[in-house]
Design a protein around this motif. Structure first.
Motif, PDB file in Angstrom:
ATOM      1  N   ASP A  97      45.884 -25.146 -68.009  1.00  0.00           N
ATOM      2  CA  ASP A  97      45.500 -24.905 -66.723  1.00  0.00           C
ATOM      3  C   ASP A  97      45.200 -23.408 -66.593  1.00  0.00           C
ATOM      4  OD1 ASP A  97      46.645 -27.281 -65.174  1.00  0.00           O
ATOM      5  OD2 ASP A  97      48.422 -26.159 -64.951  1.00  0.00           O
ATOM      6  N   GLN A 103      38.519 -17.046 -58.333  1.00  0.00           N
ATOM      7  CA  GLN A 103      38.230 -18.335 -57.721  1.00  0.00           C
ATOM      8  C   GLN A 103      38.999 -18.311 -56.135  1.00  0.00           C
ATOM      9  OE1 GLN A 103      35.894 -20.527 -58.847  1.00  0.00           O
ATOM     10  NE2 GLN A 103      35.714 -18.850 -60.164  1.00  0.00           N
ATOM     11  N   GLY A 106      42.930 -22.970 -57.003  1.00  0.00           N
ATOM     12  CA  GLY A 106      43.077 -23.438 -58.413  1.00  0.00           C
ATOM     13  C   GLY A 106      44.533 -23.441 -58.722  1.00  0.00           C
ATOM     14  N   GLU A 108      42.636 -24.593 -62.307  1.00  0.00           N
ATOM     15  CA  GLU A 108      41.367 -25.430 -62.777  1.00  0.00           C
ATOM     16  C   GLU A 108      41.746 -26.041 -64.239  1.00  0.00           C
ATOM     17  OE1 GLU A 108      38.794 -26.349 -60.968  1.00  0.00           O
ATOM     18  OE2 GLU A 108      39.189 -24.846 -59.221  1.00  0.00           O
ATOM     19  N   ARG A 109      41.054 -27.115 -64.498  1.00  0.00           N
ATOM     20  CA  ARG A 109      41.368 -27.594 -65.769  1.00  0.00           C
ATOM     21  C   ARG A 109      40.290 -27.394 -66.989  1.00  0.00           C
ATOM     22  NH1 ARG A 109      45.985 -29.251 -66.618  1.00  0.00           N
ATOM     23  NH2 ARG A 109      45.518 -30.894 -67.855  1.00  0.00           N
ATOM     24  N   GLU A 110      39.262 -26.573 -66.591  1.00  0.00           N
ATOM     25  CA  GLU A 110      38.441 -26.115 -67.516  1.00  0.00           C
ATOM     26  C   GLU A 110      37.965 -24.774 -67.107  1.00  0.00           C
ATOM     27  OE1 GLU A 110      34.463 -28.511 -66.131  1.00  0.00           O
ATOM     28  OE2 GLU A 110      35.752 -29.177 -67.567  1.00  0.00           O
ATOM     29  N   SER A 111      37.213 -23.789 -67.915  1.00  0.00           N
ATOM     30  CA  SER A 111      36.625 -22.619 -67.545  1.00  0.00           C
ATOM     31  C   SER A 111      35.526 -22.571 -68.333  1.00  0.00           C
ATOM     32  CB  SER A 111      37.750 -21.326 -67.879  1.00  0.00           C
ATOM     33  OG  SER A 111      37.063 -20.223 -67.600  1.00  0.00           O
TER      34      SER A 111
END
Length: 125
Positions: A97, A103, A106, A108-111
């Motif tokens: 995570d 953002q 959130g 999010e699962r990616e960056s």
């Protein structure tokens, strides 16, 4: 699996990402954490590693020293991460995570952000 930490955004502010990361980790209020650094509410709040590690140490968190990172695969555990160009976020590598306070929502699962350094942290027992 639900996220380990509540997500908090720094929006609409442009500053304060480091304190927001501390907020997500500790559950303390923004004003209380900014006060620990010595910032007044009307100040512009751009954090440094020294300020973040000082607050975490004062709260009894187990921390080391910031380490260089060439990519996300270098970052392990639960970490405060300094990304390009100059922004702090929280990364829970164990659960995948990414908590980016810039953002609106959130985690999010990616960056797409590029890590420069990170600090692995453990809460007080």
């Amino acid at each position: 699996m639900p996220p380990r930490f509540p997500f908090i955004t720094q929006q609409p502010r442009d500053d304060g990402c480091g304190v927001v990361v501390l907020q997500m980790l500790t559950g303390k209020s923004y004003d209380a954490l900014a006060g620990m650094i010595g910032w007044a509410p009307e100040d512009v709040h751009y954090s440094t590693w020294k300020e973040l590690t000082g607050v975490l140490s004062a709260l009894g968190w187990d921390i080391g020293e910031p380490r260089k990172a060439a990519g996300w695969s270098d970052v392990s555990g639960l970490s405060v991460v300094h990304v390009e160009p100059d922004h702090f976020m929280l990364y829970d590598a164990e659960n995948g995570d990414f908590y980016d306070p810039a953002q609106l929502s959130g985690p999010e699962r990616e960056s797409s952000l590029v890590p420069m350094s990170y600090l692995t942290v453990r809460p007080p027992e």
